[in-house]
Scaffold this motif. Structure first.
Motif, PDB file in Angstrom:
ATOM      1  N   ASN A 171      21.893 113.937  19.598  1.00  0.00           N
ATOM      2  CA  ASN A 171      23.016 114.440  19.020  1.00  0.00           C
ATOM      3  C   ASN A 171      22.653 115.177  20.222  1.00  0.00           C
ATOM      4  O   ASN A 171      23.390 116.809  20.168  1.00  0.00           O
ATOM      5  CB  ASN A 171      23.646 115.357  17.384  1.00  0.00           C
ATOM      6  N   GLU A 172      21.780 115.563  19.979  1.00  0.00           N
ATOM      7  CA  GLU A 172      20.664 116.622  21.596  1.00  0.00           C
ATOM      8  C   GLU A 172      20.651 116.179  23.282  1.00  0.00           C
ATOM      9  O   GLU A 172      19.428 116.379  23.037  1.00  0.00           O
ATOM     10  CB  GLU A 172      20.015 117.755  20.608  1.00  0.00           C
ATOM     11  N   PRO A 173      21.615 115.603  23.508  1.00  0.00           N
ATOM     12  CA  PRO A 173      20.988 114.820  25.221  1.00  0.00           C
ATOM     13  C   PRO A 173      20.059 116.141  26.505  1.00  0.00           C
ATOM     14  O   PRO A 173      19.828 115.851  26.753  1.00  0.00           O
ATOM     15  CB  PRO A 173      22.499 114.655  25.747  1.00  0.00           C
ATOM     16  N   LYS A 174      20.260 117.110  25.489  1.00  0.00           N
ATOM     17  CA  LYS A 174      19.970 118.430  26.402  1.00  0.00           C
ATOM     18  C   LYS A 174      18.520 118.494  26.819  1.00  0.00           C
ATOM     19  O   LYS A 174      17.666 119.378  27.577  1.00  0.00           O
ATOM     20  CB  LYS A 174      20.217 119.964  26.206  1.00  0.00           C
ATOM     21  N   LYS A 175      17.965 117.710  25.015  1.00  0.00           N
ATOM     22  CA  LYS A 175      16.616 118.345  24.646  1.00  0.00           C
ATOM     23  C   LYS A 175      15.812 116.994  25.643  1.00  0.00           C
ATOM     24  O   LYS A 175      14.619 117.429  25.578  1.00  0.00           O
ATOM     25  CB  LYS A 175      16.178 118.183  23.299  1.00  0.00           C
ATOM     26  N   ARG A 176      16.648 116.138  25.762  1.00  0.00           N
ATOM     27  CA  ARG A 176      15.604 114.874  27.134  1.00  0.00           C
ATOM     28  C   ARG A 176      15.701 114.998  28.534  1.00  0.00           C
ATOM     29  O   ARG A 176      14.750 114.115  28.582  1.00  0.00           O
ATOM     30  CB  ARG A 176      17.177 114.152  26.720  1.00  0.00           C
ATOM     31  N   TRP A 177      15.707 116.882  28.920  1.00  0.00           N
ATOM     32  CA  TRP A 177      15.560 116.430  30.541  1.00  0.00           C
ATOM     33  C   TRP A 177      14.532 116.364  30.185  1.00  0.00           C
ATOM     34  O   TRP A 177      13.807 116.345  29.959  1.00  0.00           O
ATOM     35  CB  TRP A 177      16.345 118.165  30.474  1.00  0.00           C
ATOM     36  N   THR A 178      13.763 115.334  31.807  1.00  0.00           N
ATOM     37  CA  THR A 178      12.811 115.130  32.349  1.00  0.00           C
ATOM     38  C   THR A 178      12.727 115.457  33.664  1.00  0.00           C
ATOM     39  O   THR A 178      11.365 115.684  34.599  1.00  0.00           O
ATOM     40  CB  THR A 178      12.356 113.738  32.494  1.00  0.00           C
ATOM     41  N   TYR A 179      13.337 115.843  34.089  1.00  0.00           N
ATOM     42  CA  TYR A 179      13.356 116.793  35.749  1.00  0.00           C
ATOM     43  C   TYR A 179      14.657 117.473  36.213  1.00  0.00           C
ATOM     44  O   TYR A 179      16.084 117.635  35.484  1.00  0.00           O
ATOM     45  CB  TYR A 179      13.658 115.151  36.438  1.00  0.00           C
ATOM     46  N   HIS A 180      14.651 118.407  37.072  1.00  0.00           N
ATOM     47  CA  HIS A 180      14.811 119.188  37.249  1.00  0.00           C
ATOM     48  C   HIS A 180      15.667 119.784  38.919  1.00  0.00           C
ATOM     49  O   HIS A 180      14.591 119.624  39.300  1.00  0.00           O
ATOM     50  CB  HIS A 180      14.996 120.795  37.083  1.00  0.00           C
ATOM     51  N   TYR A 181      16.372 119.370  39.497  1.00  0.00           N
ATOM     52  CA  TYR A 181      16.842 119.400  41.097  1.00  0.00           C
ATOM     53  C   TYR A 181      18.022 120.249  40.759  1.00  0.00           C
ATOM     54  O   TYR A 181      17.994 121.426  41.263  1.00  0.00           O
ATOM     55  CB  TYR A 181      16.822 117.897  41.908  1.00  0.00           C
TER      56      TYR A 181
END
Length: 365
Positions: A285-295
């Protein structure tokens, strides 16, 4: 883990600002098109010399010789005097034969150590490595930086002419290996690199099958062709998975898929029955915690997808991001993202371990 700057990369891909590399790639593509002409006009010859030797510093157009080498295998393309290029000798592509090679950028020793920190920190028994040069390079990196953590490594040269391939580290013996670099037509291969299948013999007597991937990038796209190719690749992986019983066999699809879980191009793969994203299992329930890359945004584009038997053995998963540059400032800019701090040794994007986080997962054998 997309190690990105672990090994020597083409200089043209080594800009923090992608638009600079994109502009250079367009110039190189135009340069290559002229070289393929049957007859070189006077204007063509002038353009070849100006682009390769002179550039246009006033317009921020460096000479292409800073980024590529034109190899003359047979015949002569260039006129030279005192080993300096003065013009074009060949009248067209039929009078010479050769290739364009990308010059490599020097990698940072600090960056190599930071990459090693990330790999050691996740303590993986089996690791899919994205953007590696060769098997000997994997072996040397393991010896020099990882303190001989892995007894086995494998990498098969794929379709990428720049040598950006996918490989595997394993503490356990390897069994059968399949390549898919030849899938597709002779004019258009399905996979930009490959989708190798590695069999790993686990201590419990089971075979673990790992499919390593690096799908088509969103960059350098034209009229949605990159999205279309990435979708074909995702469907091809889904078709390969049909050869397995995902309800019984231990299967992993891992790598940089260059798109988000809800994207259209990845839908054929994400819809496969009995295949589960470990980050979705960890953070349902926390998709924001799944990030692996930021552009431009915090996105998950790196994955470990597992079959049903592995899901039943699942303990936990996460993303190791400490090797990323500017992590503290990035995460402080979004209230929905948990604040994180990079390694103290990551002081610049050039010595970062990668611009990707490493996805890891733990299972109870």
């Amino acid at each position: 883990f997309n190690v990105e700057n672990l090994f020597a990369r083409p200089k043209v891909f080594n800009f923090r600002d992608r638009s600079i590399g994109d502009a250079l790639l367009r110039r190189i593509d135009d340069f290559r098109k002229i070289l393929k002409k049957d007859i070189y006009t006077t204007d063509d010859k002038t353009t070849l010399v100006n682009e390769y030797i002179t550039g246009a510093p006033s317009d921020d157009k460096p000479p292409l010789k800073d980024y590529i080498i034109v190899r003359e295998d047979r015949g002569k393309l260039w006129k030279t005097q005192h080993r300096r290029i003065t013009g074009v000798r060949a009248g067209g592509q039929g009078e010479w034969d050769g290739t364009i090679e990308f010059k490599k950028a020097k990698f940072s020793e600090v960056g190599r150590k930071n990459t090693g920190k990330v790999i050691r920190s996740v303590k993986a028994d089996v690791a899919c490595i994205v953007e590696a040069d060769s098997r000997p390079t994997l072996r040397k990196f393991d010896t020099d930086v990882l303190h001989s953590k892995y007894r086995y490594e494998m990498l098969i040269d794929g379709n990428d002419q720049r040598g950006i391939d996918v490989g595997l580290y394993s503490r356990f013996p390897l069994g059968r290996i399949w390549t898919h670099m030849f899938d597709g037509s002779s004019r258009s291969k399905t996979f930009s690199r490959d989708c190798p299948e590695y069999e790993v013999f686990l201590p419990n007597g089971k075979s673990l099958f790992v499919l390593c991937n690096h799908l088509k990038s969103k960059g350098y796209d034209s009229a949605g062709t990159a999205d279309a190719r990435r979708k074909r690749q995702a469907k091809a992986i889904a078709d390969i998975l049909k050869t397995y019983d995902l309800s019984q066999q231990w299967v992993v699809v891992a790598g940089d898929l260059n798109d988000t879980p809800d994207s259209g191009p990845l839908k054929p793969l994400m819809d496969v029955t009995n295949l589960f994203d470990v980050l979705s299992l960890q953070y349902p329930n926390e998709p924001k915690k799944r990030w692996t890359y930021h552009y431009n945004d915090f996105e998950q584009i790196d994955y470990v997808l597992v079959s049903k038997p592995l899901k039943t053995k699942f303990i936990e998963a996460g993303v190791q991001r400490k090797g990323m540059y500017n992590l503290k400032n990035l995460t402080a800019s979004d209230d929905a993202i948990e604040n994180e701090t990079q390694y103290e040794t990551v002081t610049h994007w050039k010595n970062a371990a990668s611009d990707h986080g490493a996805v890891w997962a733990c299972f109870n054998f």
